[in-house]
Design a protein around this motif. Structure first.
Motif, PDB file in Angstrom:
ATOM      1  N   UNK A  72     -11.694  -7.530  -4.034  1.00 34.68           N
ATOM      2  CA  UNK A  72     -11.708  -6.589  -5.149  1.00 34.68           C
ATOM      3  C   UNK A  72     -12.280  -7.308  -6.356  1.00 34.68           C
ATOM      4  N   UNK A  73     -13.282  -6.703  -6.982  1.00 34.42           N
ATOM      5  CA  UNK A  73     -13.897  -7.297  -8.168  1.00 34.42           C
ATOM      6  C   UNK A  73     -13.975  -6.251  -9.265  1.00 34.42           C
ATOM      7  N   UNK A  74     -13.883  -6.701 -10.503  1.00 37.43           N
ATOM      8  CA  UNK A  74     -14.069  -5.814 -11.641  1.00 37.43           C
ATOM      9  C   UNK A  74     -15.522  -5.375 -11.640  1.00 37.43           C
ATOM     10  N   UNK A  75     -15.743  -4.077 -11.749  1.00 33.53           N
ATOM     11  CA  UNK A  75     -17.101  -3.554 -11.675  1.00 33.53           C
ATOM     12  C   UNK A  75     -17.839  -3.850 -12.976  1.00 33.53           C
ATOM     13  N   UNK A 114       0.857  -1.179   0.000  1.00 34.30           N
ATOM     14  CA  UNK A 114       0.000   0.000   0.000  1.00 34.30           C
ATOM     15  C   UNK A 114       0.897   1.233   0.000  1.00 34.30           C
ATOM     16  N   UNK A 115       0.653   2.157  -0.943  1.00 37.95           N
ATOM     17  CA  UNK A 115       1.454   3.377  -1.038  1.00 37.95           C
ATOM     18  C   UNK A 115       1.022   4.376   0.028  1.00 37.95           C
ATOM     19  N   UNK A 116       1.738   5.477   0.112  1.00 40.94           N
ATOM     20  CA  UNK A 116       1.401   6.533   1.066  1.00 40.94           C
ATOM     21  C   UNK A 116       0.014   7.107   0.792  1.00 40.94           C
ATOM     22  N   UNK A 117      -0.441   7.019  -0.468  1.00 45.85           N
ATOM     23  CA  UNK A 117      -1.779   7.493  -0.835  1.00 45.85           C
ATOM     24  C   UNK A 117      -2.824   6.390  -0.693  1.00 45.85           C
ATOM     25  N   UNK A 118      -2.436   5.275  -0.086  1.00 49.71           N
ATOM     26  CA  UNK A 118      -3.302   4.114   0.128  1.00 49.71           C
ATOM     27  C   UNK A 118      -3.714   3.453  -1.190  1.00 49.71           C
ATOM     28  N   UNK A 119      -2.832   3.500  -2.171  1.00 49.48           N
ATOM     29  CA  UNK A 119      -3.074   2.856  -3.457  1.00 49.48           C
ATOM     30  C   UNK A 119      -2.392   1.500  -3.478  1.00 49.48           C
ATOM     31  N   UNK A 120      -3.000   0.564  -4.202  1.00 45.54           N
ATOM     32  CA  UNK A 120      -2.455  -0.785  -4.338  1.00 45.54           C
ATOM     33  C   UNK A 120      -2.290  -1.077  -5.819  1.00 45.54           C
ATOM     34  N   UNK A 121      -1.125  -1.580  -6.203  1.00 52.11           N
ATOM     35  CA  UNK A 121      -0.902  -2.008  -7.574  1.00 52.11           C
ATOM     36  C   UNK A 121      -1.147  -3.508  -7.632  1.00 52.11           C
ATOM     37  N   UNK A 122      -2.056  -3.921  -8.508  1.00 53.28           N
ATOM     38  CA  UNK A 122      -2.369  -5.340  -8.645  1.00 53.28           C
ATOM     39  C   UNK A 122      -1.366  -6.010  -9.572  1.00 53.28           C
ATOM     40  N   UNK A 123      -0.973  -7.229  -9.267  1.00 58.33           N
ATOM     41  CA  UNK A 123      -0.057  -7.958 -10.154  1.00 58.33           C
ATOM     42  C   UNK A 123      -0.685  -8.171 -11.531  1.00 58.33           C
ATOM     43  N   UNK A 181      -2.875 -11.267 -12.011  1.00 56.46           N
ATOM     44  CA  UNK A 181      -4.232 -11.190 -11.465  1.00 56.46           C
ATOM     45  C   UNK A 181      -5.134 -10.351 -12.368  1.00 56.46           C
ATOM     46  N   UNK A 182      -4.603  -9.253 -12.897  1.00 56.24           N
ATOM     47  CA  UNK A 182      -5.386  -8.414 -13.815  1.00 56.24           C
ATOM     48  C   UNK A 182      -5.737  -9.193 -15.073  1.00 56.24           C
ATOM     49  N   UNK A 183      -4.785  -9.940 -15.597  1.00 57.85           N
ATOM     50  CA  UNK A 183      -5.057 -10.738 -16.792  1.00 57.85           C
ATOM     51  C   UNK A 183      -6.115 -11.797 -16.521  1.00 57.85           C
ATOM     52  N   UNK A 184      -6.037 -12.447 -15.368  1.00 61.67           N
ATOM     53  CA  UNK A 184      -6.998 -13.503 -15.021  1.00 61.67           C
ATOM     54  C   UNK A 184      -8.417 -12.949 -14.917  1.00 61.67           C
ATOM     55  N   UNK A 185      -8.545 -11.700 -14.466  1.00 63.82           N
ATOM     56  CA  UNK A 185      -9.860 -11.080 -14.294  1.00 63.82           C
ATOM     57  C   UNK A 185     -10.227 -10.143 -15.436  1.00 63.82           C
ATOM     58  N   UNK A 186      -9.350 -10.079 -16.442  1.00 66.05           N
ATOM     59  CA  UNK A 186      -9.564  -9.199 -17.599  1.00 66.05           C
ATOM     60  C   UNK A 186      -9.743  -7.749 -17.177  1.00 66.05           C
ATOM     61  N   UNK A 187      -8.927  -7.319 -16.213  1.00 67.35           N
ATOM     62  CA  UNK A 187      -8.927  -5.927 -15.765  1.00 67.35           C
ATOM     63  C   UNK A 187      -7.893  -5.175 -16.586  1.00 67.35           C
TER      64      UNK A 187
END
Length: 71
Positions: free
Chosen positions: A39-42, A4-13, A16-22
């Motif tokens: 976390x789910x793709x909206x 988690x970054x200082x701005x509370x952001x998370x970079x997804x691997x 995982x993005x490819x598996x969920x088509x994000x």
């Protein structure tokens, strides 16, 4: 492992993005259930199967629910 970054952001691997088509720019939703961050793709109905076991309490306000999730 993502951090988690200082701005509370998370970079997804990428895997995982490819598996969920994000893709960059896609909307995602996050939920807390039983102490786990989900976390789910909206997209219409995306969270339904993930959260089907989570029962709501119709007598509880949104504010009360948020307070309980922080405890």
């Amino acid at each position: 492992m993502p951090k988690v970054s200082a701005k509370r952001q998370i970079t997804l691997p990428v895997s995982q993005c490819e598996a969920l088509e994000i893709e960059p720019g896609d909307d995602v939703e996050s939920f807390i259930a039983y102490g786990q961050l989900i976390i789910v793709k909206k997209k219409r109905g995306a969270a339904r199967s993930v959260l089907k076991h989570v029962l709501g309490n119709p007598s509880m306000t949104d504010e009360e629910s948020m307070e309980n999730s922080l405890q």
